[in-house]
Design a protein around this motif. Sequence first.
Motif: not given
Length: 296
Positions: A166, A159-164, A83, A74, A81, A77-78
């Motif tokens: 990705c 975390e991947m699912k939260k990033i458009p 893709n 996490s 960011k 990822v923060k």
Amino acid sequence: MKYHACIRQLQKNLKTVALTNRAQIFRTVRSRNYGGYSNIKLPTSATLVQNDKQGTVVLLGTVHFSKQSVEDVSQIVKVLKPNAILVELCRQRVSLLELDDKKFLEDAKKFDSRKMKQAVKGQNFVSGMLHAMLLKTYADIAKELGVAPGGEFRRAYHEMKKIPGCKLFLGDRPIQITIARAFQSLSVYELGQVLFHLTTSNPKPLDKFQLERYKDKDFVHAQFEEITRDVPAFKKIFHVFVDERDKCLAYSLQECVRTVMDNPRVLAVVGMGHVDGIIKYYGKMKQEDIVPLLFA
């Protein structure tokens, strides 16, 4: 054959790989190369392996039962960011991403020979035995530590699912191919040597209070040295389980970067034991190098 004795000894060997880690102290990486990031705050278990016009790649080494490794995902990822996120899994193990931690821990407490036989049904004796040992090792470590395996992969997935936009990539070779190649690499004499060692040894159970020692790479190296000194044939098994998979993971990471067209920012989440090998092979692997490694 002393089946349970086999399981106990290989567990000792497998734990050396499964519990490897380094101190979780964050540092700032300053890259002199061209890239979107000149300063990236990373844990010491992470490595910036690429930061140029072609993309930015962070390689995170984890311990499969470590809660800190989950938080490291996490943290990266923060700041990155990404893709694209690559994980050390294959299609045969992708169910780990949807694993219910509570249910796994309950099942681990009830893991017995009957469940092992069900899990390896349809495999030949040698491959089935090693697969059973792997399952038993994970179940026992989970019971001891109260943590389900693969938490860092599940965190990466969520975390991947939260990033458009990705994408998730599975980077590992199928586990059944790895198991089959490991035993096919042995001669009849070496196989007998390995099985004799497994059936006559009586390793000590895992001491959870000594886990911190697995953060020391010198200690882990000494464990490998001890194992291969006692039974040289284990070098061949480790070559298949570690070095060959390092090449496959490095190639998968290359392909991941290549297929992400728009400013690739890639996080690769792998076991700590694969980090040095991936760094060694990254950018150097060709398709013709990998194809022979995908057949048992």
